[in-house]
Structure formats: C-alpha cells, structure tokens
Write an enzyme that holds these catalytic residues in place. Structure first.
Site, mmCIF file in Angstrom:
data_model
loop_
_atom_site.group_PDB
_atom_site.id
_atom_site.type_symbol
_atom_site.label_atom_id
_atom_site.label_comp_id
_atom_site.label_asym_id
_atom_site.label_seq_id
_atom_site.Cartn_x
_atom_site.Cartn_y
_atom_site.Cartn_z
ATOM 1 N N ASN A 9 0.869 -1.168 0.000
ATOM 2 C CA ASN A 9 0.000 0.000 0.000
ATOM 3 C C ASN A 9 0.908 1.221 0.000
ATOM 4 O O ASN A 9 1.553 1.518 0.997
ATOM 5 C CB ASN A 9 -0.886 -0.027 1.257
ATOM 6 N N TRP A 10 0.938 1.886 -1.136
ATOM 7 C CA TRP A 10 1.877 3.011 -1.283
ATOM 8 C C TRP A 10 1.368 4.283 -0.598
ATOM 9 O O TRP A 10 2.096 5.259 -0.519
ATOM 10 C CB TRP A 10 2.138 3.287 -2.769
ATOM 11 N N LYS A 11 0.114 4.275 -0.174
ATOM 12 C CA LYS A 11 -0.463 5.464 0.475
ATOM 13 C C LYS A 11 -0.219 6.704 -0.416
ATOM 14 O O LYS A 11 -0.208 6.573 -1.628
ATOM 15 C CB LYS A 11 0.090 5.613 1.895
ATOM 16 N N HIS A 94 -9.249 0.912 5.116
ATOM 17 C CA HIS A 94 -7.953 1.117 5.776
ATOM 18 C C HIS A 94 -8.157 2.036 6.989
ATOM 19 O O HIS A 94 -8.971 2.952 6.941
ATOM 20 C CB HIS A 94 -6.946 1.728 4.798
ATOM 21 N N GLU A 96 -6.562 4.431 8.066
ATOM 22 C CA GLU A 96 -6.398 5.864 7.787
ATOM 23 C C GLU A 96 -7.663 6.441 7.154
ATOM 24 O O GLU A 96 -8.007 7.601 7.380
ATOM 25 C CB GLU A 96 -5.150 6.079 6.905
ATOM 26 N N GLU A 166 -4.903 -5.203 10.411
ATOM 27 C CA GLU A 166 -3.877 -4.184 10.639
ATOM 28 C C GLU A 166 -4.153 -3.496 11.974
ATOM 29 O O GLU A 166 -4.963 -2.563 12.032
ATOM 30 C CB GLU A 166 -3.901 -3.141 9.514
ATOM 31 N N GLY A 172 2.866 2.109 10.790
ATOM 32 C CA GLY A 172 3.788 3.232 10.659
ATOM 33 C C GLY A 172 4.507 3.576 11.951
ATOM 34 O O GLY A 172 5.144 4.624 12.052
ATOM 35 N N SER A 212 3.866 -2.378 10.132
ATOM 36 C CA SER A 212 5.328 -2.445 10.298
ATOM 37 C C SER A 212 5.924 -3.779 9.867
ATOM 38 O O SER A 212 6.861 -4.283 10.494
ATOM 39 C CB SER A 212 5.723 -2.096 11.737
ATOM 40 N N GLY A 233 3.223 -1.201 4.163
ATOM 41 C CA GLY A 233 3.221 0.231 3.873
ATOM 42 C C GLY A 233 4.620 0.692 3.528
ATOM 43 O O GLY A 233 5.111 0.499 2.414
ATOM 44 N N GLY A 234 5.299 1.270 4.500
ATOM 45 C CA GLY A 234 6.604 1.902 4.303
ATOM 46 C C GLY A 234 7.589 1.113 3.449
ATOM 47 O O GLY A 234 8.172 1.656 2.514
HETATM 48 P P1 13P Z 1 3.419 0.233 7.571
HETATM 49 O O1 13P Z 1 3.932 -1.035 6.948
HETATM 50 O O2 13P Z 1 4.143 1.456 7.108
HETATM 51 O O3 13P Z 1 3.319 0.118 9.065
HETATM 52 O O4 13P Z 1 1.910 0.418 7.035
HETATM 53 C C1 13P Z 1 1.022 -0.626 7.136
HETATM 54 C C2 13P Z 1 -0.218 -0.279 6.390
HETATM 55 O O5 13P Z 1 -0.988 0.566 6.819
HETATM 56 C C3 13P Z 1 -0.480 -0.975 5.114
HETATM 57 O O6 13P Z 1 -1.782 -0.730 4.673
#
Ligand code: 13P
Length: 249
Positions: A9-11, A94, A96, A166, A172, A212, A233-234
């Site tokens: 997920n590149w956000k 998600h 967020e 998640e 994050g 993470s 994510g990251g």
């Molecule tokens: P991180 O891997 O950066 O913690 O993000 C997880 C995430 O929200 C994937 O959708």
C-alpha cells in the site's frame, strides 16, 4: 492450500515516474513462493502502474473507491474508473480512511457493495486501536468491523475476499504485532468466518497481516498458520526491501 499474497500500500507516495520505476524493479524481483503480488498506487499512478505491470505477475489495487459509479462527488473516484485504469483489486476500510477521513462502517459497506458490483477484489481492512487492545476489546472490535462492513453479503458473493488485519498501533510506528498476536487474531477472524458463513469460505479466505512488516520480520510472521500474506506500507516503497518481503522464507 491458500496462495500467499504480498501487497504493497503506497499510500500518498510516488510520482508517476517513481511508480513506474518501482513497478519495473518489482517485475525483476523474483517470486520464489509464487505469491500473488499486488501494489496499490495513488489514483494518479494507477494507469501507468498497470501499464508497466502488464505481462508480469504484479496486480494493481486502488487504495479506496467511492460507492457510486459516477456523479457529482468532487474528488471521489469510482470503481468503474479504477477498473478502467487497470486495477483488479481495491483496498477498503484502511484505518487511515476510517480515522482521518471518517469512513464509517455504513460507508464502507456501500463501498464493498460498489466494488463487488464491478468485480473488483476487495482487500477489507480491520484492526483495533491500542486503547481497544488494552481494554481487551480486540476481537469484539474486529468482529464488529467485519459484521458491519460486510453486511448483507453471502459467502458466494464475497468469494475471493481478502481480509487485512492491521492493528492501528502497529501501522507506521515500527511496532509490529508479535507473530503470536497476529496468529491469535487471524485464527479468531477465520473462526468468525466459519461461524458467520461456512467452513469452506473460512478456509479459502486469505487473511493478511499489516503493520510495520519489514524484510527483517516477514519470515516469522508468514510462518504462522493463519497468516496468508502481508499488507506492507513503508517498506513497499523501497524496491529491495519489498522484493525481500515478496521472497519471504
Ligand atoms: P506500515 O507497513 O508502514 O506500518 O503500514 C502498514 C499499512 O498501513 C499498510 O496498509
């Protein structure tokens, strides 16, 4: 046997040029577990990512969709549009979206309906906050998110659904759930699916862990019986790191 899924997920990251080179790099990353590989770019890079991924194993997901096909919904993007851009999947729910943009269970349920109506595979996210975990509400919160978000659909209609667990406190933050914590929740989600739908649906539904996930912890998380993949994510933004995650041991 459930085919593993490694999804990125590149956000709100990556320009068109960055998305292109990242997808190009991932097409050369190898895939020793024959996992399904999915990346979710921003809307602006969906089409170019899909174009670059053509002929490779990489599939493209939207990060969200609106619940209507078209209309006066300034800034929103519909399932029809993301399919047109080349997406086969969409993330819905998600944390967020839930916490920053106010997506309620009711809104998410409409988004799930819209995605299914257009044949998009849904990656439905659930997860508890730290306060909820500390109050021993983790499983109740997740069952509520599943019950409300997927309300009105049969196992037949939800066939192919992907669930992503998640924990909000692990996103994050660098704090990963332990493999045991992930396994406990994943097993509870599978038991919920068996109880609410049927055993076959519970056994075939892939449940991803997100929060993470790194090149250094993916192996132990993926080793757990009910963990069928990762939503990253990251580290999905860094080609070498994500390549290592795809090729987990
Ligand atoms: P991180 O891997 O950066 O913690 O993000 C997880 C995430 O929200 C994937 O959708």
């Amino acid at each position: 046997m459930r085919t593993p899924i490694i999804a990125g997920n590149w956000k709100m990251h990556n320009t068109i040029a960055e998305a292109t080179s990242l997808v190009e790099a991932l097409t050369k990353a190898g895939n020793k577990n024959q996992a399904e590989i999915i990346v979710a770019p921003s809307y602006t890079a969906l089409a170019v990512a899909a174009h670059t991924a053509k002929g490779s194993e990489i599939k493209i997901a939207a990060q969200d969709v609106h619940w209507e096909d078209k209309g006066a919904f300034t800034s929103a993007v519909s399932p029809v549009q993301v399919k047109d851009a080349g997406a086969t999947h969409t993330i819905i729910g998600h944390s967020e979206r839930r916490s920053i943009f106010g997506d309620t269970d009711e809104i998410l349920n409409k988004k799930v309906a819209a995605a299914l109506r257009h044949g998009l595979t849904v990656i439905f996210c659930v997860g508890e906050t730290l306060a909820e975990r500390e109050a021993n509400k983790t499983l109740a919160v997740i069952e509520g998110q599943l019950a409300n978000g997927l309300k009105g659909f049969t196992a037949e209609q939800l066939k192919g659904l992907i669930i992503a667990y998640e924990p909000v406190w692990a996103i994050g933050t660098g704090k990963t759930a332990t493999p045991e914590q992930a396994q406990e929740v994943h097993a509870a989600i599978r038991a919920y699916l068996a109880k609410t739908y049927d055993d076959a649906f519970a056994q075939e539904t892939r449940i991803l862990y997100g929060g993470s996930v790194k090149d250094t912890n993916v192996d132990e998380i993926m080793a757990k019986e009910d963990v069928d993949g990762a939503l990253v994510g990251g580290q999905s933004l860094i080609a070498e790191k994500f390549a290592r995650i795809i090729n987990f041991n």
